[in-house]
Structures are given as structure tokens and as C-alpha cells.
Write an enzyme that holds these catalytic residues in place. Structure first.
Site, mmCIF file in Angstrom:
data_model
loop_
_atom_site.group_PDB
_atom_site.id
_atom_site.type_symbol
_atom_site.label_atom_id
_atom_site.label_comp_id
_atom_site.label_asym_id
_atom_site.label_seq_id
_atom_site.Cartn_x
_atom_site.Cartn_y
_atom_site.Cartn_z
ATOM 1 N N GLU A 72 0.824 -1.212 0.000
ATOM 2 C CA GLU A 72 0.000 0.000 0.000
ATOM 3 C C GLU A 72 0.859 1.265 0.000
ATOM 4 O O GLU A 72 0.533 2.240 -0.679
ATOM 5 C CB GLU A 72 -0.950 0.008 1.202
ATOM 6 C CG GLU A 72 -1.984 -1.108 1.201
ATOM 7 C CD GLU A 72 -3.049 -0.970 0.124
ATOM 8 O OE1 GLU A 72 -3.077 0.073 -0.569
ATOM 9 O OE2 GLU A 72 -3.853 -1.901 -0.023
ATOM 10 N N ARG A 104 0.351 3.662 -3.313
ATOM 11 C CA ARG A 104 -0.332 4.924 -3.041
ATOM 12 C C ARG A 104 0.657 6.081 -2.874
ATOM 13 O O ARG A 104 0.546 7.098 -3.558
ATOM 14 C CB ARG A 104 -1.214 4.795 -1.795
ATOM 15 C CG ARG A 104 -2.281 3.735 -1.912
ATOM 16 C CD ARG A 104 -3.347 3.910 -0.856
ATOM 17 N NE ARG A 104 -4.101 2.672 -0.651
ATOM 18 C CZ ARG A 104 -5.330 2.607 -0.138
ATOM 19 N NH1 ARG A 104 -5.948 3.714 0.216
ATOM 20 N NH2 ARG A 104 -5.931 1.451 0.035
ATOM 21 N N ASP A 112 -4.087 -10.305 -8.367
ATOM 22 C CA ASP A 112 -4.442 -9.380 -9.449
ATOM 23 C C ASP A 112 -3.312 -8.568 -10.074
ATOM 24 O O ASP A 112 -2.935 -8.756 -11.245
ATOM 25 C CB ASP A 112 -5.574 -8.460 -8.990
ATOM 26 C CG ASP A 112 -5.347 -7.827 -7.617
ATOM 27 O OD1 ASP A 112 -4.239 -7.959 -7.059
ATOM 28 O OD2 ASP A 112 -6.281 -7.186 -7.098
ATOM 29 N N GLU A 166 -12.286 -0.763 -10.336
ATOM 30 C CA GLU A 166 -11.818 -1.717 -11.353
ATOM 31 C C GLU A 166 -12.726 -1.818 -12.568
ATOM 32 O O GLU A 166 -12.256 -2.002 -13.699
ATOM 33 C CB GLU A 166 -11.629 -3.104 -10.727
ATOM 34 C CG GLU A 166 -10.462 -3.196 -9.768
ATOM 35 C CD GLU A 166 -10.752 -2.607 -8.395
ATOM 36 O OE1 GLU A 166 -9.792 -2.301 -7.661
ATOM 37 O OE2 GLU A 166 -11.962 -2.447 -8.053
#
Length: 522
Positions: free
Chosen positions: A152, A156, A285, A419
């Protein structure tokens, strides 16, 4: 009805006319119009070609005005409320009008600020961008001590800072990205060089998530560092960042893949898979996304990444891609050879990814993969269309006669995820089929109707009720991804052209062919 919703209602009618014509269909003298909200023609009267030019002039102005009004207004509304009630915290709680810090960022603050920087800049919200930049300059403290998600923080914070630097040239973003990147390096101090998922940004100690099987690292986490780390090496002149991610490639190429698939859990000690759970959604993913994007970012020179992507997609299609009784194509999950017939919302990025890869496939495979991308994106759209709110659930299933709907209470929520609209954006850019813009407007209407609250936007707990309760969280990725992808869906193709930019998995744009850095891996 609010002005925004009234404007949407008018826009939808005109967009239907535009879509009708973009499909190559023509109006004929005598065609009957069911309604005409802005008074150019009366409901039920016949359509005459003499007014066609007037309609398209009005439609062109309306489209331009609406694009600016809707997305800038939504972004400004989200930002202004965050600034008023939660500036410096990581995310806004819009119902209680306060900030949320959370425990993913190791004491770092301002996740929404950093995530929003490039979106504010791209939308030319100059005053708001300067507010965000000032906070980074004056208040963004990297000397923190706490438990942080390596993944993260990378996607980010480092991704957001790198994108802001490349878009603006402002040195403050570059220096903060490099300083933060250095703090992540101790996570790679394992026997294999596969990083652990959690790191204390102060002490440098790292460990695996408590819920991860047998102290394993997560494919989607250690596999989603490549883009950012190559840029860190390029900007710093220090090869260590590139060496770390190239070593991850080396480990993955060495380990045997069951049926050619990549399981989600890998031991950072032994370099072996811990269990055979394969998912294109959560836990897996963005690993696949970064393979094709690493190749594209290298100006198509990283042949290793392309081969890994091609081989993985071939295995996914062979073992996981299924078609429901109702004709919907989906990507199942794989648990040691047994299929779980569900897709998570997170897996809906894959339509866009497969389309992006198809553009660069051999001629004999290009149409095949474009068709697959189209079918998967349609399935994800159906997960939205079949809900009462026209927003999609966290996961949807294909079993017991159910198709593209959540069957468990724990999967019925929507947390402002991007998404599905991400795939709409890619599919529009690569096909210019107007249905993707139409579907995008449906999402805008649903967000305005069900997720806008007095002081921001909130996720909802059940997409299958028209009076949903809110979860009191305006996720930072709503500003970084959802609103950005919706905005780009209606921009000209040269705004962040796919020929010149790749988006990291938090939708932060990084330039193509900027990083030619080659690491030597012993």
C-alpha cells in the site's frame, strides 16, 4: 432532484442520440422521438433532418460542459470535504465528518492528499492542487514508527509522488518518493530476497501478515513493485531498487508453476509456494497487470516480462476462464485444482488488462484476446446492471443458478472501487465503442444517487437495496482511481495517452520509456 441529477437526466437523452449516430445508424425524416427534455423538439413529434445540425451543436456544447461540470464537481466535492474535515488524516469519514488514520501506512499521514495529487493536476483544479502540494511540502512527515503495508505504501504514496513529479517537475515530490523508497528496502532482507508484507518504517523490522499462510508473502504484493522501483533507480541513480525487483523475477522464474499458474502465497524463506490458491482478483491481481505494463513501460524492450505475461494468460485462459449457462464469461478462482466459480470486484480490472495486452499480441491472437476482454468487461458490467443500485458487489458468483450476483451477505457491499470503470476506460480507448461511455455514465448516476452524502462520498453496505446504509468511508483510491478513470473515459485519447504513459495499480501515471535502467542480477 438535485441540479446534478437533473443535468444527468438531460445529458443521458442527448448521449443516446450521439451513441445511436456513432454506431453508424441514421435518423430519417419521420422517425418518432419518445421525449426531448430541453425543448428542441416535442415528445412524440417526428424527427426532421433540418434540425440535426442544431442538435449536434447543442450536444457538443452539452457534452463539453457536462464533462467539466460532473467530474470536476465530484472531485472538488470529495477534496473540499476531505480538506475541511480530515486534512492530514488518511481518509475522510463523511458521515461523522472526521478523519480516519487506519493501520496500513505505518504512521504515515495524508494518503488522500498524495493519492489525489495527480488527479487534481490532470483535472486542472489548480487551487486544490496547490493546497495538496503545500501539505506535502510542509506537513508530510516520513519519520514515523509503525506497521506499514509494503504494497500500500508503494502503490499509493510512492506511486502518487512519482506521478506528481513526472507531471509537474516539482522536486519535492521526487525527494519524498526517494526518501520513502529507502525506508522500504529492509523488507527485502530475507533468504530469497522476496520481501515480507509488513515493515516498520522506523526500525526497518519486517514480518509477514498474521493471516498469510505459514509466514508467506503475497503474490499481488511483492509482484506489484516493479514499475515504481525501476523509476526509483532511474531518479536516484542507485541500482538497488531495480536489483530488488529483478531478483523477484529470478525467483519466480525458477519456481515450478502448477499448470503454469502462479499461486498467491510464496515463502520468502524457501522460495516455494505455500498453498495452491490462484486468483486474478485479490491476492493475485496486480502481479499480472505489472507484467504487461513493465513491458510497455520499457518501450517493449522487457521481453522477459512479456513472455511471463503471455504464458500466465495462456494458463489462466486454459484453466480459469469459464462461461456460464447464461453466456457470461468469467475468471474463476483455483484452489488446488478445484474451481471456485466467483469473481471479485478486484478481478474486473482484467478486461482492461487483457485488452491492453491484445493490442500488442500477434495478429492471429489479437482479435481473440480483444473478444475475451470484451466478454469479461461485459460480465463485470452485468454485476452492476443486476443490482438495485447499479453498483457492483465486492464479489459475485456463478453457481446454484445465480449469475453475476453476490450470494453471500458478506459480499454485497461496494466501497467506491475503480476496477470496473478502469476496464471501461481501456476498452473505450482501444475500441471507441460508445457503450463504454454509456456504462460509465450509469456509474456516475449511481454514485451521485447512492454514494454522495452531505460531506463527501461513502461506500454502501448492500448494493441490492435502493435505500442502502453507508459505511462512512471515502476511500483515498476513489480520488486516485475511480474519478480519474471516469474522467479519462470522456477525455480525448491524447490526455495521458496510452502510448506515452502506464498507470500503476493505483492509477498513478508513469511515463513510458523513461526508465531504461538495467540492473545486473547475479
Amino acid at each position: 432532484m438535485s441540479f446534478g441529477l437533473a443535468f444527468l437526466a438531460h445529458f443521458n437523452y442527448y448521449s443516446e442520440i450521439l451513441i445511436f449516430c456513432e454506431k453508424g445508424q441514421k435518423f430519417r425524416d419521420g422517425d418518432v422521438l419518445p421525449k426531448f427534455p430541453l425543448g428542441l423538439h416535442s415528445p412524440g413529434e417526428t424527427w426532421h433532418l433540418s434540425v440535426l445540425d442544431t442538435v449536434f451543436r447543442k450536444l457538443s456544447v452539452l457534452l463539453s460542459t457536462f464533462i467539466q461540470f460532473s467530474f470536476l464537481q465530484m472531485m472538488k466535492f470529495a477534496w473540499d470535504n476531505y480538506k475541511q474535515y480530515a486534512l492530514g488524516k488518511n481518509e475522510l469519514r463523511p458521515l461523522t465528518k472526521n478523519g480516519h488514520i487506519g493501520n496500513m501506512f505505518g504512521g504515515l499521514r495524508g494518503a488522500t492528499v498524495v493519492d489525489a495529487l495527480d488527479t487534481l493536476y490532470i483535472m486542472e483544479l489548480e487551487e486544490e492542487f496547490q493546497e495538496a502540494k503545500k501539505w506535502v511540502e510542509k506537513s508530510f512527515d516520513l519519520n514515523v514508527n509503525g506497521e506499514a503495508s509494503l504494497f500500500e505504501v508503494n502503490i499509493r504514496y510512492i506511486g502518487g509522488l512519482l506521478a506528481a513529479y513526472y507531471l509537474t517537475g516539482e522536486e519535492v515530490f521526487k525527494s519524498k518518493a526517494l526518501e520513502l523508497g529507502e525506508k522500504l528496502l529492509p523488507a527485502f532482507n530475507t533468504p530469497t530476497g522476496i520481501p515480507r508484507g509488513v515493515i516498520n518504517l522506523g526500525s526497518g523490522m519486517s514480518w509477514s501478515w498474521g493471516w498469510a499462510s505459514a509466514g508467506s508473502s503475497i503474490l499481488a504484493e511483492f509482484g506489484t513493485l516493479h514499475l515504481e522501483f525501476l523509476h526509483l533507480s532511474e531518479l536516484s541513480g542507485n541500482p538497488v531498487f531495480a536489483e530488488k525487483v529483478m531478483n523477484i523475477r529470478k525467483v519466480l522464474n525458477r519456481v515450478e508453476k502448477p499448470q503454469g499458474l502462479y499461486p498467491n502465497f510464496l515463502s520468502p524463506v524457501t522460495g516455494n509456494w505455500v498453498q495452491h490458491h490462484v486468483s486474478i482478483g485479490g491476492l493475485g491481481d496486480s502481479f499480472y497487470e505489472y507484467l504487461i505494463k513493465s513491458w510497455l513501460m520499457s518501450d517493449k524492450k522487457d521481453s522477459e516480462a512479456k513472455k511471463m505475461y503471455d504464458d500466465a494468460l495462456e494458463a489462466i485462459e486454459k484453466h480459469l476462464v469459464k462461461k456460464s449457462a447464461g453466456g457470461l464469461t468469467y475468471i474463476a478462482e483455483w484452489r488446488g485444482g478445484i474451481l471456485d466459480h466467483k469473481m471479485g470486484h478486484l478481478a474486473c480490472f482484467s478486461g482492461g488488462m487483457i485488452a491492453l495486452g491484445a493490442e500488442h499480441a500477434g495478429q492471429e491472437r489479437k482479435q481473440h484476446y480483444m473478444d475475451l476482454a470484451t466478454e469479461i468487461t461485459n460480465t463485470c458490467h452485468e454485476s452492476y446492471a443486476r443490482s438495485d443500485t447499479k453498483l457492483g458487489p465486492e464479489a459475485f458468483r456463478f453457481d446454484a443458478g445465480t449469475e453475476a450476483m453476490a450470494t453471500r451477505l458478506s459480499e454485497r457491499y461496494y466501497i467506491l472501487r475503480p476496477e470496473v470503470v478502469e476496464s471501461y476506460m481501456y476498452m473505450w480507448r482501444l475500441t471507441h465503442d460508445p457503450k463504454y461511455r454509456q456504462w460509465g455514465w450509469e456509474v456516475v448516476k449511481a454514485l451521485e444517487k447512492h454514494c454522495r452524502v452531505e460531506a463527501g462520498f461513502s461506500g454502501i453496505r448492500d448494493v441490492y437495496t435502493t435505500t442502502p446504509t453507508h459505511d462512512n468511508m471515502q476511500q483515498s483510491f476513489f480520488l486516485a482511481e475511480t474519478l480519474k478513470y471516469l474522467y479519462l473515459l470522456f477525455c480525448e485519447d491524447d490526455v495521458l495517452s496510452l502510448d506515452d504513459w502506464v498507470f500503476n495499480t493505483e492509477a498513478h501515471p508513469l511515463p513510458v520509456n523513461h526508465t531504461n535502467f538495467k540492473a545486473s542480477v547475479q
